[in-house]
Design an enzyme around this catalytic site. Sequence first.
Site, PDB file in Angstrom:
ATOM      1  N   CYS A  17     -15.024 -20.356 -77.767  1.00 17.48           N
ATOM      2  CA  CYS A  17     -13.844 -21.126 -77.412  1.00 17.48           C
ATOM      3  C   CYS A  17     -13.955 -22.493 -78.091  1.00 17.48           C
ATOM      4  O   CYS A  17     -14.975 -22.825 -78.705  1.00 17.48           O
ATOM      5  CB  CYS A  17     -13.757 -21.295 -75.899  1.00 17.48           C
ATOM      6  SG  CYS A  17     -15.158 -22.207 -75.196  1.00 17.48           S
ATOM      7  N   HIS A  79     -21.439 -28.205 -70.552  1.00 16.71           N
ATOM      8  CA  HIS A  79     -21.159 -28.015 -69.127  1.00 16.71           C
ATOM      9  C   HIS A  79     -20.963 -29.322 -68.375  1.00 16.71           C
ATOM     10  O   HIS A  79     -20.507 -29.316 -67.237  1.00 16.71           O
ATOM     11  CB  HIS A  79     -22.301 -27.219 -68.480  1.00 16.71           C
ATOM     12  CG  HIS A  79     -22.601 -25.956 -69.218  1.00 16.71           C
ATOM     13  ND1 HIS A  79     -23.696 -25.826 -70.049  1.00 16.71           N
ATOM     14  CD2 HIS A  79     -21.943 -24.779 -69.279  1.00 16.71           C
ATOM     15  CE1 HIS A  79     -23.687 -24.614 -70.583  1.00 16.71           C
ATOM     16  NE2 HIS A  79     -22.648 -23.968 -70.138  1.00 16.71           N
ATOM     17  N   HIS A 129     -25.107 -23.901 -60.769  1.00 16.33           N
ATOM     18  CA  HIS A 129     -24.596 -23.905 -62.137  1.00 16.33           C
ATOM     19  C   HIS A 129     -24.474 -25.351 -62.624  1.00 16.33           C
ATOM     20  O   HIS A 129     -24.076 -26.243 -61.873  1.00 16.33           O
ATOM     21  CB  HIS A 129     -23.231 -23.204 -62.199  1.00 16.33           C
ATOM     22  CG  HIS A 129     -22.754 -22.929 -63.589  1.00 16.33           C
ATOM     23  ND1 HIS A 129     -22.142 -23.890 -64.369  1.00 16.33           N
ATOM     24  CD2 HIS A 129     -22.805 -21.805 -64.344  1.00 16.33           C
ATOM     25  CE1 HIS A 129     -21.835 -23.361 -65.542  1.00 16.33           C
ATOM     26  NE2 HIS A 129     -22.230 -22.100 -65.558  1.00 16.33           N
ATOM     27  N   GLU A 131     -22.407 -26.879 -64.555  1.00 16.75           N
ATOM     28  CA  GLU A 131     -21.075 -27.492 -64.480  1.00 16.75           C
ATOM     29  C   GLU A 131     -20.777 -27.967 -63.064  1.00 16.75           C
ATOM     30  O   GLU A 131     -20.241 -29.063 -62.864  1.00 16.75           O
ATOM     31  CB  GLU A 131     -20.010 -26.500 -64.944  1.00 16.75           C
ATOM     32  CG  GLU A 131     -18.613 -27.113 -64.956  1.00 16.75           C
ATOM     33  CD  GLU A 131     -17.520 -26.118 -65.273  1.00 16.75           C
ATOM     34  OE1 GLU A 131     -16.414 -26.290 -64.740  1.00 16.75           O
ATOM     35  OE2 GLU A 131     -17.761 -25.172 -66.050  1.00 16.75           O
ATOM     36  N   THR A 169     -14.823 -24.075 -64.347  1.00 13.80           N
ATOM     37  CA  THR A 169     -13.847 -23.613 -65.344  1.00 13.80           C
ATOM     38  C   THR A 169     -14.069 -22.180 -65.798  1.00 13.80           C
ATOM     39  O   THR A 169     -13.176 -21.589 -66.408  1.00 13.80           O
ATOM     40  CB  THR A 169     -13.871 -24.519 -66.587  1.00 13.80           C
ATOM     41  OG1 THR A 169     -15.174 -24.457 -67.191  1.00 13.80           O
ATOM     42  CG2 THR A 169     -13.535 -25.963 -66.238  1.00 13.80           C
ATOM     43  N   CYS A 199     -10.459 -22.377 -67.404  1.00 15.71           N
ATOM     44  CA  CYS A 199     -10.088 -22.712 -68.776  1.00 15.71           C
ATOM     45  C   CYS A 199      -9.295 -21.582 -69.427  1.00 15.71           C
ATOM     46  O   CYS A 199      -9.437 -20.408 -69.092  1.00 15.71           O
ATOM     47  CB  CYS A 199     -11.318 -23.106 -69.586  1.00 15.71           C
ATOM     48  SG  CYS A 199     -12.084 -21.800 -70.536  1.00 15.71           S
ATOM     49  N   SER A 227     -24.701 -16.927 -68.648  1.00 16.41           N
ATOM     50  CA  SER A 227     -23.345 -17.319 -69.016  1.00 16.41           C
ATOM     51  C   SER A 227     -22.384 -16.812 -67.962  1.00 16.41           C
ATOM     52  O   SER A 227     -22.111 -15.612 -67.874  1.00 16.41           O
ATOM     53  CB  SER A 227     -22.984 -16.744 -70.392  1.00 16.41           C
ATOM     54  OG  SER A 227     -21.591 -16.832 -70.613  1.00 16.41           O
ATOM     55  N   SER A 228     -21.844 -17.726 -67.163  1.00 19.78           N
ATOM     56  CA  SER A 228     -20.966 -17.333 -66.062  1.00 19.78           C
ATOM     57  C   SER A 228     -19.768 -16.541 -66.556  1.00 19.78           C
ATOM     58  O   SER A 228     -19.417 -15.496 -66.003  1.00 19.78           O
ATOM     59  CB  SER A 228     -20.499 -18.586 -65.312  1.00 19.78           C
ATOM     60  OG  SER A 228     -19.614 -18.246 -64.275  1.00 19.78           O
ATOM     61  N   ASN A 229     -19.117 -17.007 -67.620  1.00 22.56           N
ATOM     62  CA  ASN A 229     -17.902 -16.323 -68.062  1.00 22.56           C
ATOM     63  C   ASN A 229     -18.216 -14.943 -68.631  1.00 22.56           C
ATOM     64  O   ASN A 229     -17.403 -14.018 -68.527  1.00 22.56           O
ATOM     65  CB  ASN A 229     -17.111 -17.185 -69.051  1.00 22.56           C
ATOM     66  CG  ASN A 229     -17.711 -17.222 -70.441  1.00 22.56           C
ATOM     67  OD1 ASN A 229     -17.409 -16.384 -71.289  1.00 22.56           O
ATOM     68  ND2 ASN A 229     -18.590 -18.187 -70.688  1.00 22.56           N
TER      69      ASN A 229
END
Length: 328
Positions: A17, A79, A129, A131, A169, A199, A227-229
């Site tokens: 991204c 983050h 996390h 972030e 996000t 996001c 990686s959370s996403n």
Amino acid sequence: MADQRGRVLLADPRGYCAGVDRAVVAVERALEIHGAPVYVRKQIVHNKHVVATLERRGAVFVEETDEVPEGAVVVFSAHGVSPAVHQEAAARGLRTIDATCPLVTKVHQEAKRFARDDYDILLIGHRGHEEVEGTSGEAPEHIQLVDGADDVANVQVRDPEKVVWLSQTTLSVDETLATVDQLKNRFPGLQAPPSDDICYATQNRQQAVKQMAAECDLVVVVGSTNSSNSVRLVEVALEAGARASYLVDFASEIDEKWLAGVGTVGVTSGASVPEILVSEVLDWLAERGYADVETVKAAEERLVFALPHELRPSRRPAAADTTPAQTD
């Protein structure tokens, strides 16, 4: 090439991204300007390959700011960090480059604004996390973490009419909205953030997976376990109808047993994954009879973020070493 066994549905968008691209380029540019070593607090983005590549170029990853030698250059990860981290860096005379994703910075600004207005802020996110730690640090007296729907019963607020929710996000859109619904049941006056916190890239990657998952016997998500996403993409694939889904860092981690009886393989990658890793997965699949690749497009992404201001040309130190870093 092996005999044709099936096809591949390739998600688009996938991979980097704008915020990740900005953060990785920020470390590369810092190495060009200042020379090695450049220190990075935490992983610049949550991807093993990216971190290892930058280490070979001279980046040194540390967990905490006090591990950075006084006066050295340090990059803060995509983050985000709390004000306390900025203060600690200033006290140690560190030359800081803030590579926080602008979308994370937006959430930080929202947290500060609602705290100034004396709201209770319910931050939906995953405990521990980076972030979440950075955002919570902007207004620790006002922010409570809500780690999923199961955490809603634990929330206590001072005034049910002055409550707002914000979110990490990189969460699953559906999971977040389910948590919000439960919070609204408890606090009907709950306010939403002025704009969506999850996001655009996270949403787009999840939408592409939703569009193809029902056709897939197997969905391979390229990404790291921290990686959370990326982890959310596996969950979204299964929820949207994929028969099986697995997270891998590299093509070599795919188990050939996963292909038993599989006609359609979906492939995508998290927002911190370089495209070369996806290409290697496609090559691996092609060698085993899955050479027919069809793209499933969910959105067009054109967003680009400017580099941190410390790295823009007018800010370069006059005596900086501008010798390009050695590349792999």
